[in-house]
Write an enzyme that holds these catalytic residues in place. Structure first.
Site, mmCIF file in Angstrom:
data_model
loop_
_atom_site.group_PDB
_atom_site.id
_atom_site.type_symbol
_atom_site.label_atom_id
_atom_site.label_comp_id
_atom_site.label_asym_id
_atom_site.label_seq_id
_atom_site.Cartn_x
_atom_site.Cartn_y
_atom_site.Cartn_z
ATOM 1 N N THR A 249 54.997 39.425 -48.480
ATOM 2 C CA THR A 249 55.060 40.249 -49.687
ATOM 3 C C THR A 249 53.711 40.309 -50.394
ATOM 4 O O THR A 249 52.893 39.385 -50.268
ATOM 5 C CB THR A 249 56.105 39.665 -50.653
ATOM 6 O OG1 THR A 249 56.051 40.350 -51.917
ATOM 7 C CG2 THR A 249 55.848 38.185 -50.919
ATOM 8 N N ASP A 250 53.508 41.374 -51.174
ATOM 9 C CA ASP A 250 52.294 41.462 -51.994
ATOM 10 C C ASP A 250 52.329 40.505 -53.181
ATOM 11 O O ASP A 250 51.301 40.244 -53.812
ATOM 12 C CB ASP A 250 52.071 42.898 -52.473
ATOM 13 C CG ASP A 250 53.200 43.456 -53.324
ATOM 14 O OD1 ASP A 250 54.231 42.775 -53.496
ATOM 15 O OD2 ASP A 250 53.072 44.601 -53.803
ATOM 16 N N GLU A 251 53.495 39.937 -53.483
ATOM 17 C CA GLU A 251 53.600 39.066 -54.657
ATOM 18 C C GLU A 251 52.800 37.776 -54.500
ATOM 19 O O GLU A 251 52.518 37.090 -55.484
ATOM 20 C CB GLU A 251 55.069 38.766 -54.966
ATOM 21 C CG GLU A 251 55.843 40.020 -55.311
ATOM 22 C CD GLU A 251 57.206 39.736 -55.934
ATOM 23 O OE1 GLU A 251 57.336 38.742 -56.663
ATOM 24 O OE2 GLU A 251 58.135 40.526 -55.682
ATOM 25 N N TYR B 288 59.538 32.214 -56.028
ATOM 26 C CA TYR B 288 59.652 33.069 -54.841
ATOM 27 C C TYR B 288 58.298 33.313 -54.210
ATOM 28 O O TYR B 288 58.091 33.062 -53.011
ATOM 29 C CB TYR B 288 60.310 34.401 -55.205
ATOM 30 C CG TYR B 288 60.069 35.482 -54.175
ATOM 31 C CD1 TYR B 288 60.471 35.310 -52.848
ATOM 32 C CD2 TYR B 288 59.402 36.662 -54.504
ATOM 33 C CE1 TYR B 288 60.231 36.285 -51.893
ATOM 34 C CE2 TYR B 288 59.160 37.636 -53.554
ATOM 35 C CZ TYR B 288 59.577 37.447 -52.248
ATOM 36 O OH TYR B 288 59.324 38.405 -51.300
ATOM 37 N N LYS C 37 56.703 32.126 -50.501
ATOM 38 C CA LYS C 37 56.196 33.054 -49.494
ATOM 39 C C LYS C 37 54.712 32.794 -49.205
ATOM 40 O O LYS C 37 54.268 32.895 -48.052
ATOM 41 C CB LYS C 37 56.409 34.502 -49.929
ATOM 42 C CG LYS C 37 57.860 34.950 -49.902
ATOM 43 C CD LYS C 37 58.459 34.912 -48.504
ATOM 44 C CE LYS C 37 57.910 35.994 -47.601
ATOM 45 N NZ LYS C 37 58.575 35.987 -46.257
#
Length: 352
Positions: free
Chosen positions: A132-134, A158, A162
């Site tokens: 993810t870009d997060e 989260y 990741k």
């Protein structure tokens, strides 16, 4: 054959459906069927002998080893993850277990399997990790979009879990030579998305006449990627990506949350008008969530430059397709909205 983890979830199921619609190669689908995993997502594959579903946990090393030995996949495409920021705030342990321990288990199983292969099979094997870009943190209004070299600055349980999994994948390549690929995508939307995320939640609540909750001032910005485009990008990276590389996958679609909700309301006004009035009347601003990142933006020029991939959908075309899908599949939505899901919504939004 390829092994897909999390292939009954939102993105994973779309990938499996897309793969079998465009490829003849069978899929071994491993999913634990937690709250967001739903076999109904795969109902159209009933009777298709190219799809082999296994109900199991990626943390179960014995199971993963057995599946690799029995089915001999040429690649692992790893979607399985806990992925909802709000849930990670309320219960971070599940995110560490699935996203960190689960990825570690898969990497170790893949390393053992890959090491047992002959020279040609080993050279062809791939472990593709979907992230993810997060993991990159938050951007200011004028900051440049995330590139693949952006330092990691995760701000939620989260995104931290990741980020940890991304680092493990990188380390298993550099330490052991495992042929890995990583993709970091922006916010996905489209069919089969569990209705806790912004777009399906807005559609479901609007049709039910319930409030449309918007965190804070609604100006948090995300880059929105239609799930079908994401699936095509993963296929390209698996086929032609350079081993050890990371590819950002984005939709070139930065939109504030409040604009997303207003666009959906406008489409519903057109496609399913409410006699009580415009759906935008239901918009309700609620207390912001802790650590809410202000802006994400993906620079997807690397995947375009190296692999020739660009999204096929604009946000206007993708969101219309998405709203129409939910309108045409209300039975799916009703089946997903179990008592446990309603309890989660109450827990998350009642105090806001």
């Amino acid at each position: 054959m390829i092994l897909v983890t999390g292939g009954a979830g939102f993105i994973g199921a779309n990938f499996v459906l897309d793969w079998l619609a465009t490829q003849d190669e069978p899929v071994l689908n491993l999913d634990a069927l937690t709250y967001a995993g739903n076999l109904e997502n795969l109902a159209t594959l009933a009777g298709d002998d190219r799809h082999h579903f296994i109900h199991g946990d990626i943390c179960d090393r014995t199971l993963v080893d057995r599946l690799l030995a029995e089915h001999r996949p040429r690649a692992i495409v790893h979607f399985a993850a806990e992925s909802h920021v709000d849930r990670s705030i309320h219960g971070p342990g599940a995110f560490v277990r699935t996203n960190v321990e689960g990825t570690f288990t898969l990497l170790e199983a893949a390393r053992g399997w890959w090491g047992s292969l002959g020279v040609e099979e080993a050279a062809a094997f791939r472990f593709l990790h979907v992230s993810t870009d997060e993991v990159y943190g938050s951007l200011g209004p004028e900051d440049p979009a995330f590139t693949e070299t952006k330092a990691y600055e995760p701000n939620s349980p989260y995104s931290a879990s990741k980020a940890a999994s991304d680092h493990l994948v990188r380390a298993w390549h550099h330490t052991y030579g495992l042929p890995v690929l990583t993709t970091n995508c922006s916010n996905n939307y489209g069919p089969y998305q569990f209705p806790e995320k912004l777009i399906p939640l807005t559609i479901a609540n609007a049709l039910a006449g319930r409030p449309l909750p918007i965190y804070g001032d609604g100006r948090n910005v995300r880059d929105w990627l239609y799930v079908g485009d994401h699936c095509s990008a993963v296929r390209e990276v698996l086929a032609r990506g350079r081993v050890g590389e990371t590819y950002n996958v984005g939709g070139w679609n930065e939109q504030p949350n409040i604009d997303i909700v207003n666009i959906i309301c406008g489409l519903l006004d057109e496609l399913r008008p409410d006699p009580a009035g415009p759906y935008a009347r239901l918009i309700t601003f609620v207390k912001d969530r802790p650590g809410h990142d202000r802006r994400y933006a993906i620079d997807a020029r690397k995947i375009e430059r190296e692999l020739g991939w660009r999204p096929a959908e604009t946000f206007a075309t993708g969101i219309r397709r998405t709203v129409q899908w939910y309108l045409e599949n209300q039975a799916w939505v009703e089946n997903v909205q179990s008592g446990a899901y309603r309890a989660w919504l109450e827990r998350n939004y009642a105090s806001r």
